[in-house]
Design a protein around this motif. Structure first.
Motif, mmCIF file in Angstrom:
data_model
loop_
_atom_site.group_PDB
_atom_site.id
_atom_site.type_symbol
_atom_site.label_atom_id
_atom_site.label_comp_id
_atom_site.label_asym_id
_atom_site.label_seq_id
_atom_site.Cartn_x
_atom_site.Cartn_y
_atom_site.Cartn_z
ATOM 1 N N SER A 1 -2.699 -5.211 -15.269
ATOM 2 C CA SER A 1 -1.869 -5.390 -16.465
ATOM 3 C C SER A 1 -0.383 -5.194 -16.203
ATOM 4 O O SER A 1 0.455 -5.529 -17.050
ATOM 5 C CB SER A 1 -2.315 -4.413 -17.551
ATOM 6 O OG SER A 1 -2.151 -3.062 -17.091
ATOM 7 N N ASP A 2 -0.041 -4.632 -15.031
ATOM 8 C CA ASP A 2 1.353 -4.267 -14.764
ATOM 9 C C ASP A 2 2.239 -5.499 -14.622
ATOM 10 O O ASP A 2 1.864 -6.474 -13.974
ATOM 11 C CB ASP A 2 1.440 -3.422 -13.490
ATOM 12 C CG ASP A 2 2.556 -2.389 -13.559
ATOM 13 O OD1 ASP A 2 3.384 -2.469 -14.484
ATOM 14 O OD2 ASP A 2 2.597 -1.520 -12.688
ATOM 15 N N ASP B 1 2.436 0.907 -14.995
ATOM 16 C CA ASP B 1 3.019 0.728 -16.328
ATOM 17 C C ASP B 1 2.544 1.741 -17.362
ATOM 18 O O ASP B 1 2.974 1.700 -18.516
ATOM 19 C CB ASP B 1 2.770 -0.698 -16.842
ATOM 20 C CG ASP B 1 1.292 -1.016 -17.012
ATOM 21 O OD1 ASP B 1 0.449 -0.217 -16.570
ATOM 22 O OD2 ASP B 1 0.977 -2.086 -17.580
ATOM 23 N N LYS B 2 1.673 2.692 -16.939
ATOM 24 C CA LYS B 2 1.227 3.742 -17.863
ATOM 25 C C LYS B 2 1.467 5.143 -17.291
ATOM 26 O O LYS B 2 1.040 6.128 -17.896
ATOM 27 C CB LYS B 2 -0.271 3.578 -18.150
ATOM 28 C CG LYS B 2 -0.651 2.263 -18.825
ATOM 29 C CD LYS B 2 -0.137 2.201 -20.256
ATOM 30 C CE LYS B 2 -0.696 0.986 -21.013
ATOM 31 N NZ LYS B 2 -0.263 -0.300 -20.443
ATOM 32 N N GLU C 1 0.608 -5.540 -4.069
ATOM 33 C CA GLU C 1 0.001 -5.745 -5.382
ATOM 34 C C GLU C 1 0.218 -4.510 -6.254
ATOM 35 O O GLU C 1 0.293 -3.390 -5.742
ATOM 36 C CB GLU C 1 -1.510 -6.002 -5.248
ATOM 37 C CG GLU C 1 -1.869 -7.194 -4.378
ATOM 38 C CD GLU C 1 -1.458 -8.518 -4.990
ATOM 39 O OE1 GLU C 1 -1.307 -8.571 -6.240
ATOM 40 O OE2 GLU C 1 -1.282 -9.494 -4.233
ATOM 41 N N PRO C 2 0.283 -4.682 -7.574
ATOM 42 C CA PRO C 2 0.391 -3.519 -8.463
ATOM 43 C C PRO C 2 -0.931 -2.765 -8.507
ATOM 44 O O PRO C 2 -1.980 -3.298 -8.146
ATOM 45 C CB PRO C 2 0.712 -4.149 -9.823
ATOM 46 C CG PRO C 2 0.083 -5.504 -9.765
ATOM 47 C CD PRO C 2 0.244 -5.956 -8.326
ATOM 48 N N LEU C 3 -0.890 -1.516 -8.953
ATOM 49 C CA LEU C 3 -2.114 -0.729 -9.066
ATOM 50 C C LEU C 3 -2.975 -1.189 -10.235
ATOM 51 O O LEU C 3 -4.191 -1.034 -10.217
ATOM 52 C CB LEU C 3 -1.779 0.760 -9.239
ATOM 53 C CG LEU C 3 -1.192 1.469 -8.019
ATOM 54 C CD1 LEU C 3 -1.024 2.954 -8.314
ATOM 55 C CD2 LEU C 3 -2.057 1.266 -6.780
#
Length: 275
Positions: free
Chosen positions: A225-226, A194-195, A220-222
């Motif tokens: 916060s994503d 997300d960044k 899973e997301p990295l």
């Protein structure tokens, strides 16, 4: 597709990455706090990389994406193109390579994408560009997180002044980017979350920057916060009006996805294989 040739190519790729594993791991670790990335040059024998370029389809055989967001040519329907391109593309999906890159990036669950959702071939000719953006967070079914982007560049003698280079914006698209040149026979790998704002600057010459790309996905997301998000574009730092339009565009598309989880229509950019 001749699987034995793909296997030979995957061995070449695996051995080159393995040879550089320690320094690639260090590069990714050093940048992981912002946008994790690394690149490796001279990935394949020069004659094989040059052959990929020589066999790249004409833009007339590809899908043109032209809007305020981007201007480029893409194709995921690999059976319409020379078989070697498909063999090289799918070599990056060999389980040994996926596992090795997972080790380098410290990602436990990592999966290649046989359907080539948003992957495949891309070509950027004179005046083509890709504005700063965040990639869609998930696969087509919203089951796995998109976590890595693999970009293999095959245009010989592609230099700094040509433009068409990958830009990473670790401090957001209002600051200065890190530029990773689209050098011939270079593989660039970058994290997507997300960044991870990234773009491709405008091609300045009457030539084409050709790229073979893959995405890897994970359970899973990295970043913790994503959250789910659609592909979100911004203008370049000086493009205030473009930013306003693209912010509105992203907000509207995100609203649609809240109502229709998988969107109103399927993304056409997948490899539709015959049964």
């Amino acid at each position: 597709m001749d699987s034995s040739i793909s296997k030979d190519i995957s061995e070449l790729i695996f051995n080159k990455i393995k040879e550089k594993q320690v320094e690639l791991k260090a590069s990714y670790k050093a940048s992981k706090g912002q946008i994790g990335h690394f690149f490796i040059d001279d990935l394949l024998p020069e004659d094989l990389a040059k052959q990929c370029f020589d066999l790249f389809p004409n833009t007339s055989e590809m899908r043109c994406l032209k809007s305020i967001r981007e201007y480029k040519y893409v194709s995921a329907q690999m059976d319409k193109h020379n078989e070697l391109l498909e063999q090289v593309l799918y070599a990056f999906q060999d389980s040994k390579i996926v596992s090795l890159i997972g080790e380098i990036c410290n990602i436990d669950s990592l999966y290649a994408d046989n359907s080539l959702y948003a992957g495949g071939l891309s070509q950027m000719a004179q005046d083509n560009f890709l504005n700063p953006h965040l990639d869609n967070s998930h696969d087509a079914e919203r089951e796995r997180w998109r976590v890595l982007n693999l970009l293999y560049y095959v245009t010989p003698n592609w230099n700094t002044d040509n433009g068409g280079h990958l830009e990473l914006w670790p401090n957001g698209p209002k600051k200065e980017p890190i530029v990773i040149e689209s050098k011939f026979n270079r593989l660039a790998v970058m994290a997507t979350h997300d960044k991870s704002w990234h773009s491709v600057n405008q091609v300045k010459v009457n030539k084409s920057r050709c790229c073979i790309s893959n995405y890897y996905f994970s359970d899973e997301p990295l970043k913790a916060s994503d959250k789910f998000h659609v592909t979100k574009f911004r203008g370049r730092p000086e493009d205030t009006f473009t930013n306003i339009i693209l912010d509105l565009d992203a907000s509207l598309r995100m609203l649609v996805r809240k109502v229709f989880k998988k969107g109103i229509r399927k993304n056409p950019h997948v490899y539709k294989k015959e049964d």
